[in-house]
Write an enzyme that holds these catalytic residues in place. Structure first.
Site, PDB file in Angstrom:
ATOM      1  N   GLY A 180     -11.417   4.447   3.181  1.00 17.28           N
ATOM      2  CA  GLY A 180     -12.780   3.926   3.295  1.00 17.28           C
ATOM      3  C   GLY A 180     -13.416   4.085   4.662  1.00 17.28           C
ATOM      4  N   HIS A 222      -7.240   9.827   4.205  1.00 21.66           N
ATOM      5  CA  HIS A 222      -6.897   8.749   5.145  1.00 21.66           C
ATOM      6  C   HIS A 222      -7.232   9.203   6.563  1.00 21.66           C
ATOM      7  CE1 HIS A 222      -3.875   7.638   1.879  1.00 21.66           C
ATOM      8  NE2 HIS A 222      -4.634   6.573   2.003  1.00 21.66           N
ATOM      9  N   ASP A 281       0.842  -1.203   0.000  1.00 23.24           N
ATOM     10  CA  ASP A 281       0.000   0.000   0.000  1.00 23.24           C
ATOM     11  C   ASP A 281       0.876   1.250   0.000  1.00 23.24           C
ATOM     12  OD1 ASP A 281      -2.379   1.436   0.104  1.00 23.24           O
ATOM     13  OD2 ASP A 281      -2.505   1.353   2.288  1.00 23.24           O
TER      14      ASP A 281
END
Length: 287
Positions: free
Chosen positions: A209, A177, A84
């Site tokens: 998310g 984030h 990531d």
């Protein structure tokens, strides 16, 4: 054992659902995500930030742990192990360590340099059968020292990067984030639609998310988002469950101080969070 994310994301795009990427930080995190994915028969992507990779002593340790755990737990659903927000150097380390997917975050480079480095990594990933994610437009918040303000990506730049042959594209659409502030304006669906128009069938990725309202998540999936990253929410629920265990004095009862007991409530909380997200994303039963 580990698979590229390509097939799972193309199926998600066509089926109008999204595959969750859940970042892992240790053995408990990994076990919780894998067991939940298996229980719900959902494909899953295990995300590893460069900071988490360093914390777990290196990418080779992470890859070996994940592969062994898939084997020992008899996990049958598709699992991708994904770097990531990887640096150029980090991508090569993960390729060497046995990851099945990488993200090259070249969003802080000038577009020409981003294109050059992405092109090179696409070639390497294609040769090895790995999936690769690229990013255009900085994702807001902070992740491993990279701070962004939640910019909206330029759709033309998205097309330029998508045309290099990446598997999936993370386009900034106002997402961030970490925790979302009270004054957050929400996702820019106008930007998302414009990006989708430029990149066609390319599976899109939504970072940050945690904290995006459910209706916005569902709308983003309907507009081509096939992968959604979750990290902060698992951290928060893990911390909350661990705090409750200690505040209730459970660690002082019998062998409640045993780390296997001490970490159990947090691990169960991660499972519950992952289950909730997989149900929201629509990936349950899609393995």
């Amino acid at each position: 054992m580990l698979v590229s994310a390509k097939d799972m994301l193309e199926k998600a795009r066509d089926g109008k659902y999204a595959v969750g990427q859940f970042n892992i930080n240790n053995l408990e995190w990994t076990k919780a995500v894998l067991l939940t994915a298996e229980e719900l028969k959902s494909p899953v992507i295990l995300g590893v930030s460069e900071g988490a990779g360093k914390y777990m002593t290196g990418y080779k340790t992470v890859a070996a742990m994940v592969k062994a755990m898939i084997d020992e737990l008899k996990i049958s659903v598709p699992v991708a192990l994904h770097l990531d927000h990887g640096s150029y150097e980090g991508c090569y380390k993960c390729i060497e360590a046995g990851f099945s997917s990488i993200m090259f975050d070249g969003s802080h480079y000038p577009i020409a340099e981003n294109v050059e480095k992405t092109t090179e990594l696409v070639k390497v990933c294609n040769e090895k059968g790995l999936s690769i994610e690229a990013e255009v437009g900085s994702i807001g918040g902070e992740e491993d020292g990279v701070v962004g303000m939640g910019e909206c990506a330029d759709p033309d730049e998205c097309k330029q990067i998508a045309d290099l042959g990446v598997t999936m594209l993370a386009a900034g659409i106002g997402n961030i984030h970490g925790k979302y502030p009270a004054n957050w304006a929400g996702l820019s669906f106008e930007t998302l639609a414009a990006v989708k128009d430029k990149v066609g069938g390319m599976p899109l990725v939504l970072h940050g998310g945690t904290g995006i309202p459910e209706d916005q998540i569902k709308k983003a999936i309907s507009l081509g988002v096939a992968k959604i990253n979750v990290n902060t929410e698992c951290q928060l629920t893990f911390a909350e469950a661990t705090r409750k265990y200690i505040e209730a004095g459970k660690d002082l009862e019998g062998k409640g101080f045993d780390p296997r007991k001490l970490l159990a409530p947090g691990t169960e909380a991660i499972k519950a969070t992952v289950k909730e997200k997989m149900e929201l994303f629509g990936s349950v039963g899609k393995a």
